[in-house]
Scaffold this motif. Structure first.
Motif, PDB file in Angstrom:
ATOM      1  N   ALA A  88       0.684  -1.010   0.164  1.00 40.03           N
ATOM      2  CA  ALA A  88      -0.172   0.002  -0.117  1.00 40.03           C
ATOM      3  C   ALA A  88       1.151   1.675  -0.417  1.00 40.03           C
ATOM      4  O   ALA A  88       0.591   2.312  -0.322  1.00 40.03           O
ATOM      5  N   LEU A  89       1.648   0.839   0.376  1.00 38.52           N
ATOM      6  CA  LEU A  89       3.019   2.651   0.417  1.00 38.52           C
ATOM      7  C   LEU A  89       3.443   2.705  -1.019  1.00 38.52           C
ATOM      8  O   LEU A  89       3.978   3.648  -1.103  1.00 38.52           O
ATOM      9  N   GLN A  91       2.157   1.957  -3.468  1.00 40.24           N
ATOM     10  CA  GLN A  91       1.359   2.504  -4.458  1.00 40.24           C
ATOM     11  C   GLN A  91       0.917   3.230  -4.204  1.00 40.24           C
ATOM     12  O   GLN A  91       1.125   4.425  -4.501  1.00 40.24           O
ATOM     13  N   GLN A  92       1.235   4.335  -2.723  1.00 37.37           N
ATOM     14  CA  GLN A  92       1.074   4.995  -2.541  1.00 37.37           C
ATOM     15  C   GLN A  92       1.945   7.057  -3.245  1.00 37.37           C
ATOM     16  O   GLN A  92       1.801   7.595  -3.345  1.00 37.37           O
ATOM     17  N   GLU A  95       1.610   6.712  -6.220  1.00 33.81           N
ATOM     18  CA  GLU A  95       0.751   7.815  -7.137  1.00 33.81           C
ATOM     19  C   GLU A  95       0.892   9.572  -6.404  1.00 33.81           C
ATOM     20  O   GLU A  95       0.821   9.930  -7.269  1.00 33.81           O
ATOM     21  N   HIS A  96       1.855   9.397  -5.148  1.00 36.86           N
ATOM     22  CA  HIS A  96       2.665  10.555  -4.909  1.00 36.86           C
ATOM     23  C   HIS A  96       3.419  11.420  -6.019  1.00 36.86           C
ATOM     24  O   HIS A  96       3.537  12.227  -6.067  1.00 36.86           O
TER      25      HIS A  96
END
Length: 310
Positions: A88-89, A91-92, A95-96
């Motif tokens: 999840a981190l 992917q985040q 995205e960031h």
């Protein structure tokens, strides 16, 4: 012989000891006495602590399977949780990173639009902001297509500029798009002058070399490498003083009366997608003298003639 056996059988009571009921009663009373004594005088605290110390290794051994099973379960749960959180981190973070890149692109585009707005304010003629759609299909010509056309009042001949200087000129107009020929194209020429001394000349595009040339100038012309060429404004299309090119080569030949002068365009479209199309100025022509006289001379009114019938 039988009597001896009977005698041994009767003495077996002392060998067996007291009955179970007697034992239960005795140990119950003893337990109550010990409990009461420990509650009152705390004599058995050290004894109890000693027994606990002796039994502690046995408790550890007895609880070892349960502890190992619990530790393995917690380890597997933590590994699964950490893997999910890591995914999840990641992917985040991606995205960031994409948002940050878009933010940087928008910031750069915003700064360039501010520069274009400043260029439009410096120009004395109205200008329209256009966006480059694509390059021309002919690889041997330097042309681009922009997103405004005749429906948006774009006309052939309008100058195309950016915040650095002249880019080209509108040469063909469609209903919803227009073709802009760059100043490096062989078919385009632009009146220029040397900013240092005001010398006027005509700059012609050189095609593949993406440069401009100032032909037909004498060998002793006062032009140096590093001179800045700007629009002269005498053609009535380009505003006066817009940057065009910088002189990068001045060659003279004893066998030729003319100098070979090459300039590198200052403006460009390689890194941006917006341009300004400058409107062609409206020139007020003086009225013709006959027209003025005709305007000032009042018309005579001719009275209608009557025809009498005899």
């Amino acid at each position: 012989m039988s009597r001896a056996l009977e005698h041994q059988h009767h003495t077996g009571f002392f060998v067996r000891g007291p009955s179970p009921t007697a034992r239960l009663f005795f140990f119950s009373v003893l337990s109550l006495v010990l409990i009461a004594t420990d509650a009152r005088l705390n004599y058995l605290v050290e004894v109890r602590q000693g027994f606990i110390a002796l039994l502690h290794p046995l408790q550890i051994i007895a609880n070892a399977p349960l502890n190992v099973t619990r530790d393995i379960g917690e380890y597997l749960h933590k590994q699964t949780t950490l893997t999910e959180e890591n995914h999840a981190l990641r992917q985040q973070a991606l995205e960031h990173a994409a948002e940050l890149q878009r933010f940087k692109a928008l910031s750069t585009e915003n700064e360039r639009l501010r520069s274009l707005l400043g260029a439009a304010q410096l120009s004395s003629q109205p200008a329209r902001l256009v966006e480059i759609l694509h390059m021309g299909r002919d690889p041997f010509s330097h042309k681009i297509i922009v997103n405004l056309g005749s429906r948006q009042n774009i006309t052939p001949g309008q100058a195309a500029i950016d915040e650095n200087g002249v880019v080209g000129q509108v040469t063909r107009v469609y209903p919803f798009s227009s073709e802009v020929t760059l100043i490096t194209d062989k078919e385009l020429s632009i009146p220029v002058q040397v900013e240092r001394n005001g010398l006027r000349a005509i700059a012609f595009g050189q095609g593949r070399s993406t440069t401009v040339e100032l032909p037909s100038l004498p060998a002793n012309v006062d032009i140096r490498v590093g001179d800045k060429l700007v629009t002269s404004g005498i053609d009535g299309i380009y505003p006066h003083g817009l940057a065009v090119a910088e002189v990068i080569q001045v060659d003279t030949d004893a066998d030729s009366p003319f100098a070979h002068i090459i300039g590198k365009p200052i403006a460009g479209i390689e890194h941006h997608r917006q341009l300004l199309l400058v409107s062609i100025p409206q020139v007020d022509r003086p009225a013709d003298s006959n027209t003025v006289k005709a305007t000032r001379t009042p018309k005579k009114t001719i009275p209608p003639q009557r025809h009498d019938n005899h």
